[in-house]
Every structure is written in structure tokens, then in C-alpha cells.
Motif scaffolding. Sequence first.
Motif, mmCIF file in Angstrom:
data_model
loop_
_atom_site.group_PDB
_atom_site.id
_atom_site.type_symbol
_atom_site.label_atom_id
_atom_site.label_comp_id
_atom_site.label_asym_id
_atom_site.label_seq_id
_atom_site.Cartn_x
_atom_site.Cartn_y
_atom_site.Cartn_z
ATOM 1 N N PRO A 349 77.386 -17.564 44.401
ATOM 2 C CA PRO A 349 77.046 -17.863 45.799
ATOM 3 C C PRO A 349 75.547 -18.002 46.049
ATOM 4 O O PRO A 349 75.125 -18.833 46.864
ATOM 5 N N MET A 350 74.736 -17.200 45.339
ATOM 6 C CA MET A 350 73.284 -17.307 45.521
ATOM 7 C C MET A 350 72.752 -18.598 44.940
ATOM 8 O O MET A 350 71.793 -19.186 45.460
ATOM 9 N N ILE A 351 73.349 -19.073 43.847
ATOM 10 C CA ILE A 351 72.954 -20.347 43.258
ATOM 11 C C ILE A 351 73.268 -21.487 44.222
ATOM 12 O O ILE A 351 72.468 -22.407 44.413
ATOM 13 N N MET A 352 74.432 -21.410 44.846
ATOM 14 C CA MET A 352 74.821 -22.403 45.840
ATOM 15 C C MET A 352 73.776 -22.484 46.957
ATOM 16 O O MET A 352 73.354 -23.575 47.359
ATOM 17 N N LEU A 353 73.327 -21.343 47.457
ATOM 18 C CA LEU A 353 72.352 -21.317 48.551
ATOM 19 C C LEU A 353 70.983 -21.801 48.102
ATOM 20 O O LEU A 353 70.246 -22.420 48.887
ATOM 21 N N GLY A 412 63.672 -19.247 51.839
ATOM 22 C CA GLY A 412 64.967 -19.438 52.485
ATOM 23 C C GLY A 412 66.112 -18.994 51.605
ATOM 24 O O GLY A 412 67.068 -18.348 52.066
ATOM 25 N N SER A 413 66.023 -19.313 50.325
ATOM 26 C CA SER A 413 67.066 -18.922 49.377
ATOM 27 C C SER A 413 67.119 -17.410 49.212
ATOM 28 O O SER A 413 68.197 -16.822 49.054
ATOM 29 N N ALA A 414 65.959 -16.752 49.244
ATOM 30 C CA ALA A 414 65.923 -15.290 49.105
ATOM 31 C C ALA A 414 66.655 -14.608 50.245
ATOM 32 O O ALA A 414 67.476 -13.702 50.028
ATOM 33 N N PHE A 415 66.398 -15.041 51.476
ATOM 34 C CA PHE A 415 67.076 -14.422 52.623
ATOM 35 C C PHE A 415 68.562 -14.764 52.646
ATOM 36 O O PHE A 415 69.393 -13.917 52.985
ATOM 37 N N GLY A 416 68.898 -15.992 52.296
ATOM 38 C CA GLY A 416 70.307 -16.353 52.224
ATOM 39 C C GLY A 416 71.034 -15.559 51.158
ATOM 40 O O GLY A 416 72.152 -15.064 51.368
ATOM 41 N N GLY A 417 70.394 -15.401 49.971
ATOM 42 C CA GLY A 417 70.985 -14.617 48.894
ATOM 43 C C GLY A 417 71.156 -13.165 49.273
ATOM 44 O O GLY A 417 72.157 -12.527 48.917
ATOM 45 N N MET A 418 70.181 -12.629 49.985
ATOM 46 C CA MET A 418 70.266 -11.240 50.434
ATOM 47 C C MET A 418 71.452 -11.053 51.375
ATOM 48 O O MET A 418 72.226 -10.094 51.244
ATOM 49 N N LEU A 419 71.642 -11.979 52.307
ATOM 50 C CA LEU A 419 72.712 -11.849 53.294
ATOM 51 C C LEU A 419 74.091 -11.968 52.651
ATOM 52 O O LEU A 419 74.974 -11.132 52.890
ATOM 53 N N ILE A 420 74.278 -12.969 51.802
ATOM 54 C CA ILE A 420 75.605 -13.195 51.232
ATOM 55 C C ILE A 420 75.958 -12.109 50.223
ATOM 56 O O ILE A 420 77.134 -11.774 50.034
ATOM 57 N N THR A 421 74.942 -11.517 49.577
ATOM 58 C CA THR A 421 75.193 -10.433 48.631
ATOM 59 C C THR A 421 75.471 -9.125 49.355
ATOM 60 O O THR A 421 76.377 -8.366 48.978
ATOM 61 N N ALA A 422 74.686 -8.844 50.392
ATOM 62 C CA ALA A 422 74.862 -7.592 51.130
ATOM 63 C C ALA A 422 76.240 -7.504 51.773
ATOM 64 O O ALA A 422 76.788 -6.418 51.950
ATOM 65 N N THR A 423 76.829 -8.645 52.096
ATOM 66 C CA THR A 423 78.168 -8.658 52.708
ATOM 67 C C THR A 423 79.278 -8.784 51.662
ATOM 68 O O THR A 423 80.442 -8.932 52.020
ATOM 69 N N ASN A 424 78.878 -8.730 50.367
ATOM 70 C CA ASN A 424 79.840 -8.775 49.250
ATOM 71 C C ASN A 424 80.768 -9.994 49.356
ATOM 72 O O ASN A 424 81.978 -9.907 49.162
ATOM 73 N N THR A 425 80.178 -11.125 49.684
ATOM 74 C CA THR A 425 80.926 -12.375 49.785
ATOM 75 C C THR A 425 80.948 -13.033 48.410
ATOM 76 O O THR A 425 79.923 -13.522 47.937
ATOM 77 N N MET A 453 74.691 -20.081 54.884
ATOM 78 C CA MET A 453 74.145 -21.438 54.754
ATOM 79 C C MET A 453 73.190 -21.751 55.902
ATOM 80 O O MET A 453 72.095 -22.292 55.699
ATOM 81 N N ALA A 454 73.612 -21.411 57.117
ATOM 82 C CA ALA A 454 72.797 -21.710 58.300
ATOM 83 C C ALA A 454 71.468 -20.965 58.253
ATOM 84 O O ALA A 454 70.410 -21.525 58.576
ATOM 85 N N VAL A 455 71.511 -19.689 57.852
ATOM 86 C CA VAL A 455 70.281 -18.890 57.735
ATOM 87 C C VAL A 455 69.350 -19.508 56.704
ATOM 88 O O VAL A 455 68.135 -19.648 56.919
ATOM 89 N N THR A 456 69.909 -19.896 55.557
ATOM 90 C CA THR A 456 69.107 -20.509 54.494
ATOM 91 C C THR A 456 68.455 -21.798 54.976
ATOM 92 O O THR A 456 67.260 -22.034 54.757
ATOM 93 N N ILE A 457 69.221 -22.637 55.652
ATOM 94 C CA ILE A 457 68.705 -23.918 56.131
ATOM 95 C C ILE A 457 67.616 -23.706 57.180
ATOM 96 O O ILE A 457 66.542 -24.328 57.122
ATOM 97 N N ALA A 458 67.868 -22.823 58.142
ATOM 98 C CA ALA A 458 66.911 -22.605 59.231
ATOM 99 C C ALA A 458 65.594 -22.043 58.709
ATOM 100 O O ALA A 458 64.504 -22.541 59.055
ATOM 101 N N ILE A 459 65.659 -21.004 57.876
ATOM 102 C CA ILE A 459 64.433 -20.378 57.368
ATOM 103 C C ILE A 459 63.661 -21.357 56.490
ATOM 104 O O ILE A 459 62.429 -21.460 56.592
ATOM 105 N N THR A 460 64.358 -22.100 55.640
ATOM 106 C CA THR A 460 63.678 -23.052 54.762
ATOM 107 C C THR A 460 62.987 -24.141 55.570
ATOM 108 O O THR A 460 61.818 -24.483 55.302
ATOM 109 N N PHE A 461 63.662 -24.691 56.548
ATOM 110 C CA PHE A 461 63.091 -25.787 57.348
ATOM 111 C C PHE A 461 61.849 -25.311 58.097
ATOM 112 O O PHE A 461 60.805 -25.979 58.072
#
Length: 664
Positions: A349-353, A412-425, A453-461
Motif C-alpha cells: 500500500p505504501m508503494i502504491m501511494l 506526500g508519500s511519507a504522510f500517506g504511508g504513515m496514515l495507511i500503515t497506522a490504520t493497518n490497511t 490517496m487524497a491526503v497524499t495527493i493534497a500534501i504533494t500538490f
Amino acid sequence: MGKYRDDAEKLLEYVGGKENIAAVTHCATRMRFVLNDQTKANEKEIEEIPSVKGMFTNAGQFQVIIGNDVSTFYNDFTDVSGIEGVSKEQSKAIAKNNQNIVQRAIATLAEIFTPLLPAIIVGGLMLGLRNFLEGVPLEALGGQTITQASTFWNGVNGFLWLPCEAIFHFLPVGITWSITRKMGTTQILGIVLGITLVSPQLLNAYSVSSTSAAEIAQNYTWDFGFFTIDKIGYQAQVIPAMLAGFLLVYLERFFRKWIPEAVSMIFVPLFSLLPTILAAHMVLGPIGWQIGSGISWVVNAGLTSPLNWLFGFIFGGLYAPLVITGLHHTTLAIDSQLVADFGTTNLWPMIMLSNIAQGTAVLAIWFLHRGNKKEEQVSVPATISAYMGVTEPAMFGINLKYVYPFVAAMVGSAFGGMLITATNTRALGIGVGGLPGFLSFKIENYPMVFISMAVTIAITFVCTIVFRKVTFLNKLEPQLAADTAAAAAVAPTTVAPTTAAPTTAAPEATQVSEETLYAPADGKVVAITEVSDPVFSQKMMGDGFAVQPTNGTIYAPVAGTISSIFETKHAIGILTPGGAEVLVHMGLDTVELKGAPFEVLVSEGDTVTPETKLAVMDLDAVIATGKQTDVLTVITNAEKVRQLSLTTTGTVTAKTAVGSAELN
């Protein structure tokens, strides 16, 4: 004086001179250098050479993109440099000297798993579809799943397990085959070895934990009288297959060296295969299982611990730099082992983000530079490519060039990875590493996947826009701004003459011609941006299209004159009456095949039409070497093309009109 002599002299100087070149060769479009010290290559000056269309470094080689006239450029380069060229394979061998032992190991791992990726990705998507069909109760169906409510979809769900099982349960077969293919030994022995690791007569690896030792001893052993061997399968196991595959390769090499050729066909396979199968089930399999399980346990523990958010933040942020080094290929094996041990993976999932972040950064660059038509030719297809899971065009074509978008994508990827990992998705398997990646998750995970995905996109942009103003992250654009200002300052002196004589400019503006483009083969027409080679998909060579052929008869895609035929027979140049320089390129990276699968039916100077057969390509022979058979039609003098449009995609027959090119 050679056509490219001046450019060749400049390139020789800017790569560091003759003494900095360990080897040089060329393929259909690129000069390939092995440099003693790559830091001496002045990339900024090389970009300014008129005949250079781009450059990149791969597998220890510094590659400079010239175009379909590269053979002429190469001849001029060897004349001015006095350097004798080498074959592509010799160049690769010399390039290994630029790689340390870790880089070589990673390169080997990449070459083993890359041919398996299409199957692994499509398998992940099919698992996602099966999860939706059998695991999601729908209110519209009275709380039933689709498979419970529909006999048809229940049948589809059951049928889809057939390819899913073949891809994941029988993954060791693909691994052992790929190792023998990569190492140049007998591939069928690799396939046989893989089958012996997953044979139906073995206890399935997924059933080992639920089977008692007594039952294994009674029903799943080979009894040799004074010792026994457990009949344990290695379904979906990665490391046991890799250990067995490499042992087979080195045994075959050893025995081929010492066994006389007259009897080698009998005894080399016998003495290589049987000891490997024995060692695989007695030693390598059990050891590899423990190593693989240990690695996946450590990674899984880190990603499910109270500090998993930190692990996700670090890995999510650093995955893109891993792609640059090639270390990202090691995650394929870990992901596969996680799926084998736990049924899901929390690494992918982190690679995807990360892929989504790289695409978003390029999207932001397009937004900031909108109106820059030249850059849009790279940024638009690179964004689409990254959102579909292939990040190299985005990273190397745009983000690393400017630096600040690459850093923004990491954040952006770091924050997205943190969120999706912390929620054990967790994902069901490896899938398309971009926006379609949600299909590889359970339906109940979709909300968190989309939020991540939305968090990753918003922070990166946002970070891309903000970081543009950070001086140490943006070394390129201030210079571009200065160049633009200088150009604007001299613009009035160039405009005045054209306003004084408008009658001479008007006719040139109306001189527009159109070339009809035809399918060069039976098959499926796709946009050039969908081709897996970034040199073509990023339109570095020019605009065009590709056909994924169903047979090997190749026709001319335009009317014109044969201007060049490559020595390796895999590429043919055509000059149209309107002045378009069209390259017909058969297969990807097929220059290595030295003409073996190709029969050219025309000669230089011949006049051709879409009814003319140019060549015959042996598709089976190309596929057997691991190459793709795409037939590309590219207009290489891009400055001549005002607009290229495809009016037809999908399945077509050869000689069918598929589009047109508007020419200046």
C-alpha cells in the motif's frame, strides 16, 4: 566531413574525453557509454547539443538519446574519438565494473522479478475482484454477496481462482524459470525444478501449520529406509525457489564445463536437476522457508507495532529514492512472502501511494508551467503513467530534473504511508501501483484507501507549489527565468522585420500537409504513451503509436521511400513525400537479437505504400528471448509535426488507416 562530426566532438568533450570512456556502443536510438567516472559527464552541456534528445543512466551505462540516425552519429563519434566500439553485451559486462556487489545483487534480483510482474499485478487485481464478489454483502441483494445471489457470478468467481492459483501458488515455477533465463542456462530445467516444489503430491504449504507432525510422518514422507524426507510443498514461497534456482544454474554450469559434449545432453541435465531437487527438499527448502518467514515476520512486526506509523512514514518517504538506486526491487520478494505468510501485505500500500505522489508532483509542475508545450509532451504522459503505476517517466523526466517536486512527492508519500500503515490497511496482494490500486484491497478498506490517496495527493500538490520558492530546492528555474527575461529583452528586434514584411510570412503559415497513418500489422493499436520503453512512451523519439501484433507480417505504415535499414534488421526508416521521417521499430530492445528473428523484404531507396510488406518478424522467437513484440511507428523529426491524432485504437487489421499526422 561527417554529418554529425561537430556534435560528436562536443559529446566526446562533455562526457569527459576519450580517457573517461571505458566502452561505447549503440542501439536503435541511443549511444550507450560506460564511463570511468560519470561525475565528469557535463549533462547540462550535453543537453544543448542539437542532435541530443535526452539522456539517462541505467545499469551502469550512461545513455544518450540520438534518434533513428544514431548509427550515423555513432560512426562519426568513433571517427573523432578513435575509440573502437564494442557489442551491447560486452558493454553490459564492462558496465558491471561500475556497480558494487550490492548493486549487482539488486540488478540480478530485478531481472529475475521483472518478467514476473505482469502476472503478479493481474493476479492481484483478480484477487481484488474475487474479494468483492464473494465477500461484500449488498443491501440491494438482501444482504447476500454477489456469489450467493447469482449462479453466473459464482461461476466467474470460481473460475478466476484458476489463474490466481497459477500465479501465486505456483510462483516458484516462475522464479526458477526466470533465474535460468537470466543466467543463460536451460530454461526447461528451471520449469521442471519449480514444478517439483509445488507438485500436487506434496502437502500444500498452506496446510502445513494445520497438519500434525504425526500425520506428516505417516502420509507425507519419502522413506528411504535409513532416512526420510518430508513431502512438503513450497507454494508461494520465494526464497526456497531462489536458492534452488541458483543451485541448479551453478551445477549446470559446472557439469557443462567438465562433461564431454557428446554426452552432455544426457548427463548435464541429470547431474544438475536431480541433486538440486534433492537438496531443495532436504536443505534449501526448509532453510529458505525459515529465512523468508523470518524476514516477513520482522517486516510485519514493524508494520503492526505501536510505532508502525513511524515505520510507514519513513518507508513511504524513502521509497522513491529506493527506486533510483534499484533497491526497490527487493520489496517484491518481501511482498510476496508477506502474502504467503499472512494472506495480505502492508508494504505494498505504501508503494502504491508513492507512485501516486510522483504523479501528483508532475501534475503540479504542469499546473505551474501550463502553456509550456514542449514540457507538456513529457509531463502529461508522465502523470498518467505514474497514476497507472509506472513512475520512472515522472521521476526521471520531470521530478528529479527540478528536484523540488521530487522532494514534495517524498513528503506526500511519507504522510500517506504513515496514515495507511497506522490504520493497518492491508492489500490482498501486489496490484497496479497507482490510482487503480484500490482494487487490491478488501471492500471494507476502501474508505481508508481513498482517504490516504487524497491526503497524499493534497500534501504533494501543495508542497510542490511551496517548495518551488525554496532556493536550495530549486536550482533550475531561476536560471530558466533569467533565460526567459533575456529572450524577452531581444524579442522586439526580431519582431520588427516580420511586421514590416507580412506578405512573406503568410504563405509559410498556410503550408500544412497531412500524412495518413496505417496499421503496420494485425493486432491491437495503442497510444505510444502505453509502450513500456520510456524512451518511446515519453515521446523522446517523437510522436506515434504502437501495434501489439498477432502475427509477424509487417507492412509500411505510410507511403514513402525507404531511407534506412538498421544492420540488426529490427528498425526501418521511411521518408514520406511530406518530409516526415518515420521509424518502424519491431519489438522493444530487440537490437540485442542481432537480426535473428527478422527478415527484411525491402531495400534502401525502395518506394513503399501501406500495401508493401516491409519485413517478417518471428514473434515466437522474440517472445522466447523475453522481449516484447510491439511494433512502433514514430515520426522522429518532431519539429515537423503540428499534430498527430489516432482515430482508431484496439483490434485492427494491417493496412487499416488508424490516424493522421498534420505536418508543417
